[in-house]
Design an enzyme around this catalytic site. Structure first.
Site, PDB file in Angstrom:
ATOM      1  N   GLY A  67       1.285  -1.602   0.151  1.00  0.00           N
ATOM      2  CA  GLY A  67       0.444  -0.372   0.013  1.00  0.00           C
ATOM      3  C   GLY A  67       1.028   1.160  -0.605  1.00  0.00           C
ATOM      4  O   GLY A  67       0.236   2.587  -0.204  1.00  0.00           O
ATOM      5  N   ASP A  90       1.285   3.538   3.957  1.00  0.00           N
ATOM      6  CA  ASP A  90      -0.113   4.008   4.078  1.00  0.00           C
ATOM      7  C   ASP A  90      -1.032   4.266   4.742  1.00  0.00           C
ATOM      8  O   ASP A  90      -1.338   5.737   4.792  1.00  0.00           O
ATOM      9  CB  ASP A  90      -0.528   3.037   2.395  1.00  0.00           C
ATOM     10  CG  ASP A  90      -1.286   1.312   3.392  1.00  0.00           C
ATOM     11  OD1 ASP A  90      -0.847   1.697   4.732  1.00  0.00           O
ATOM     12  OD2 ASP A  90      -1.514   1.009   2.721  1.00  0.00           O
ATOM     13  N   ASP A 139      -4.649   1.848  11.465  1.00  0.00           N
ATOM     14  CA  ASP A 139      -6.508   1.932  11.715  1.00  0.00           C
ATOM     15  C   ASP A 139      -6.266   1.323  12.682  1.00  0.00           C
ATOM     16  O   ASP A 139      -6.060   1.893  14.127  1.00  0.00           O
ATOM     17  CB  ASP A 139      -6.602   1.042  10.349  1.00  0.00           C
ATOM     18  CG  ASP A 139      -8.355   0.017  10.944  1.00  0.00           C
ATOM     19  OD1 ASP A 139      -8.739   1.337  11.517  1.00  0.00           O
ATOM     20  OD2 ASP A 139      -8.538  -0.671  10.075  1.00  0.00           O
ATOM     21  N   LYS A 163      -6.109   6.660  10.963  1.00  0.00           N
ATOM     22  CA  LYS A 163      -7.934   6.534  11.478  1.00  0.00           C
ATOM     23  C   LYS A 163      -7.027   6.978  13.264  1.00  0.00           C
ATOM     24  O   LYS A 163      -7.544   6.114  13.714  1.00  0.00           O
ATOM     25  CB  LYS A 163      -8.856   5.407  11.447  1.00  0.00           C
ATOM     26  CG  LYS A 163      -8.722   5.478   9.629  1.00  0.00           C
ATOM     27  CD  LYS A 163      -9.125   3.864   9.680  1.00  0.00           C
ATOM     28  CE  LYS A 163      -9.366   3.834   7.988  1.00  0.00           C
ATOM     29  NZ  LYS A 163     -10.214   2.597   7.527  1.00  0.00           N
ATOM     30  N   PHE A 185     -13.862   3.197   5.061  1.00  0.00           N
ATOM     31  CA  PHE A 185     -12.553   2.633   3.931  1.00  0.00           C
ATOM     32  C   PHE A 185     -12.619   2.953   2.900  1.00  0.00           C
ATOM     33  O   PHE A 185     -13.150   3.064   1.715  1.00  0.00           O
ATOM     34  CB  PHE A 185     -13.434   0.759   3.685  1.00  0.00           C
ATOM     35  CG  PHE A 185     -12.549   0.205   3.571  1.00  0.00           C
ATOM     36  CD1 PHE A 185     -11.010  -0.554   4.000  1.00  0.00           C
ATOM     37  CD2 PHE A 185     -12.103  -0.690   1.959  1.00  0.00           C
ATOM     38  CE1 PHE A 185     -10.497  -1.524   3.763  1.00  0.00           C
ATOM     39  CE2 PHE A 185     -10.502  -1.261   0.850  1.00  0.00           C
ATOM     40  CZ  PHE A 185      -9.646  -0.541   2.690  1.00  0.00           C
ATOM     41  N   ASP A 242      -5.969   0.107  -2.352  1.00  0.00           N
ATOM     42  CA  ASP A 242      -6.827  -1.561  -2.459  1.00  0.00           C
ATOM     43  C   ASP A 242      -7.993  -1.648  -1.768  1.00  0.00           C
ATOM     44  O   ASP A 242      -7.720  -1.529  -0.970  1.00  0.00           O
ATOM     45  CB  ASP A 242      -5.748  -2.750  -2.909  1.00  0.00           C
ATOM     46  CG  ASP A 242      -5.201  -3.568  -1.415  1.00  0.00           C
ATOM     47  OD1 ASP A 242      -5.123  -3.102  -0.878  1.00  0.00           O
ATOM     48  OD2 ASP A 242      -6.107  -4.757  -1.899  1.00  0.00           O
TER      49      ASP A 242
END
Ligand code: 5GP
Length: 181
Positions: A46, A102, A105, A133, A154, A161
């Protein structure tokens, strides 16, 4: 403004906004690492698109390597159980390492990466992430350079991706729920 991809509900950051933020991050890193030769560790897959733009915004001698880990769980939720797919080839002991990721989360992948670097006796470890996030973090994690904060949606594009596609979209947007529900 870029034309919105049909599988997105909304564009969050267009290409120009991303590039402008990367230039700022590059300047910050250049200043902080003056006189040093850091190893940039790009987390596959990513972060590849982000890393290639970021390194061109950094005015320093630097090395680039790649690390690939996988977490188990569904494709839109991470479980945090991690295994190494591709190890770092560079001898990083005693080196200043900048991890390029990237998106953060839960933070569990980064927690694993920090532990890995500690075990390999790096001189210093900092992390540069494009997206964070903050409301999704499950662990307390140190992020030194951060592109943008987002909510818990998302996102795809600019390296990110879903099911291995959308990485080549030059901007970042929210994936329509009907694609993965
Ligand atoms: P964490 O370990 O912090 O929960 O997860 C980090 C990884 O989960 C990221 O490197 C990325 O691969 C994936 N991930 C988390 N959120 C998103 C998202 O919104 N979009 C995409 N495409 N991947 C995500």
């Amino acid at each position: 403004m870029s034309k919105i991809h049909k599988d997105m509900t909304k564009i969050l950051f267009d290409a120009e906004t991303i590039q402008n933020r990367i230039k700022e991050l590059g300047k910050e890193i250049t200043k902080d690492y003056e006189g040093k030769r850091p190893v940039i560790v790009c987390i596959l897959r990513g972060a590849v698109v982000f890393m290639t733009d970021l390194v061109r915004a950094i005015d320093l001698p630097l090395e680039i390597d790649f690390f690939s880990i996988s977490s188990y769980g569904s494709s839109t939720k991470s479980s945090g159980i991690v295994k190494i797919r591709k190890d770092i080839d560079t001898d990083i002991s005693g080196r200043d390492v900048i991890v390029v990721e990237d998106i953060v989360d839960t933070g569990l992948s980064l927690e694993y990466i920090y532990e890995y670097l500690k075990h390999h006796n790096v001189k210093s470890a900092k992390v540069c992430v494009l997206l964070d996030k903050p409301k999704a973090h499950k662990v307390d994690i140190k992020i030194d350079y951060r592109g943008f904060d987002i909510g818990n949606e998302f996102v795809i594009g600019y390296g990110l991706d879903y099911d291995e596609i959308y990485r080549n979209i030059p901007y970042i947007g929210i994936l329509k729920e009907e694609i993965y529900k």
